[in-house]
Write a protein that holds these residues in place. Structure first.
Motif, PDB file in Angstrom:
ATOM      1  N   GLU A   1       2.698   1.417  -3.766  1.00 55.22           N
ATOM      2  CA  GLU A   1       1.694   0.981  -2.806  1.00 55.22           C
ATOM      3  C   GLU A   1       2.383   0.631  -1.488  1.00 55.22           C
ATOM      4  O   GLU A   1       3.308  -0.169  -1.455  1.00 55.22           O
TER       5      GLU A   1
ATOM      6  N   ALA B   1       0.081   0.234 -12.268  1.00 49.92           N
ATOM      7  CA  ALA B   1      -0.468   0.561 -10.945  1.00 49.92           C
ATOM      8  C   ALA B   1       0.301   1.706 -10.299  1.00 49.92           C
ATOM      9  O   ALA B   1      -0.285   2.556  -9.618  1.00 49.92           O
ATOM     10  N   THR B   2       1.602   1.728 -10.509  1.00 52.04           N
ATOM     11  CA  THR B   2       2.431   2.797  -9.947  1.00 52.04           C
ATOM     12  C   THR B   2       2.009   4.157 -10.485  1.00 52.04           C
ATOM     13  O   THR B   2       1.941   5.144  -9.737  1.00 52.04           O
TER      14      THR B   2
ATOM     15  N   LEU C   1      -0.972   6.027  -8.792  1.00 50.54           N
ATOM     16  CA  LEU C   1      -0.814   6.639  -7.463  1.00 50.54           C
ATOM     17  C   LEU C   1      -0.343   8.072  -7.635  1.00 50.54           C
ATOM     18  O   LEU C   1       0.787   8.314  -8.066  1.00 50.54           O
TER      19      LEU C   1
ATOM     20  N   ARG D   1      -2.278   6.603   2.756  1.00 47.48           N
ATOM     21  CA  ARG D   1      -1.723   5.950   1.573  1.00 47.48           C
ATOM     22  C   ARG D   1      -1.870   6.844   0.357  1.00 47.48           C
ATOM     23  O   ARG D   1      -2.577   7.864   0.387  1.00 47.48           O
TER      24      ARG D   1
END
Length: 340
Positions: free
Chosen positions: A226, A304-305, A308, A317
């Motif tokens: 992020e 969370a990684t 992405l 982003r």
């Protein structure tokens, strides 16, 4: 605030190494690897043997970072003795020096570019590319970035990608890829035939499997987080890529030792000739390095990684597959390349 060449020039003050400290790092780590191998050869109670095997995997990670620094010229530059220690280790860990040098140097010179950044790194599609990709291309991209691909990096990234495919593409140039495969497959056959599954698993397979999974995730998270910035090729800037496209992974002293400070990745990308043990010093001394993109090794951050997946040029982003798929927006991205 310094930037560009001024910042790189300032970082060069931390490039000189302590030869004694460098040799201590290589020899002590090699000694610990040998000691762990001797211990793993013993018929210990299997839970203890498993813990020691995983610890041996972390030692492989540390030795790999030392090899990585040697290849950058940051550690024991030009030493033939160090080469005799680290090159056989590289073959053992399925990172043949020829293909590693070629792809890793390219990675440093093109980090977070929309064109070319997938060589020596994980491919990154834009949302436009994803919308235009064929089902086969999407499936391949999903496979490359799937958590299981990283977990089983021993087979997917190192054995297949670094060795098999590199040798197939250029047999004469990358003959050491075949040598790495021969060593690993030969040792596998020998250990299984002569000493059985348990000795093979604890002494050979689990340390390598552990090291490759850890190494693959660290590399993934260092350039997929992020706040990541990806630049168009014509506007790409080396120092900006180092500071905004390479993360600082916060770790405690034990993990920093076992990973040889590879978490200071933004400092390393700014100047890869800084020895690993001087990276914290450089970060502490240069104000421009003290506000990096930070990530942590926690379950929530890791999850969370992995969410992405695509670069959205309009939002500036990384986004996940569903968000990109429902947006329905087409982006005029110039020069974006499909993954190789």
């Amino acid at each position: 605030m310094r930037q560009g060449r001024d910042l790189i020039e300032s970082s060069r003050a931390f490039a000189p190494e302590s030869t004694l400290r460098s040799w201590w790092a290589v020899l002590s780590t090699t000694g610990l690897m040998i000691a762990s191998g001797v211990a793993l050869w013993q018929p210990l109670y299997w839970p203890l043997r498993l813990v020691l095997s995983v610890f041996a995997g972390f030692l492989v990670v540390r030795q790999f970072v030392l090899f990585h620094d040697y290849m950058h010229g940051a550690l024991l530059r030009g030493s033939k003795v160090a080469r005799c220690i680290l090159y056989p280790f590289a073959l053992h860990s399925l990172t043949p020096p020829r293909v590693w040098r070629e792809t890793h140097n390219y990675h440093h010179a093109h980090t977070a570019q929309l064109v070319g950044s997938s060589i020596g790194s994980f491919a990154t599609m834009t949302t436009q590319q994803w919308q235009e990709a064929t089902p086969a291309a999407r499936a391949r991209y999903k496979t490359i970035r799937h958590p299981l691909t990283i977990l089983f990096a021993h087979f997917t990234i190192f054995m297949f990608g670094m060795c098999v495919m590199s040798f197939v593409r250029s047999p004469r140039k990358r003959w050491d890829s075949a040598l790495a495969l021969a060593l690993n497959w030969g040792m596998t056959a020998f250990l299984l035939a002569k000493f059985g599954v348990a000795t093979f698993a604890f002494f050979w397979f689990i340390p390598l499997f552990t090291a490759h999974a850890i190494g693959a995730y660290l590399f993934y998270a260092q350039h997929n987080f992020e706040g990541l910035v990806i630049q168009k090729r014509e506007a790409w800037c080396y120092d900006r890529a180092a500071l905004h496209s390479s993360s600082y992974m916060e770790m405690g002293p034990v993990l920093n030792y076992l990973t040889a400070n590879i978490g200071y990745h933004h400092v390393h990308h700014l100047n890869p000739t800084i020895p690993y043990y001087r990276l914290p010093e450089a970060m502490k001394s240069l104000p421009e390095l003290q506000n990096p993109m930070r990530v942590r090794l926690t379950p929530a951050v890791i999850a969370a990684t992995f969410e992405l997946k695509l670069w959205d040029p309009q939002l500036g982003r990384m986004v996940g597959y569903p968000e990109a798929a429902v947006s329905g927006v087409r982006y005029p991205v110039s020069g974006a390349a499909t993954p190789e």
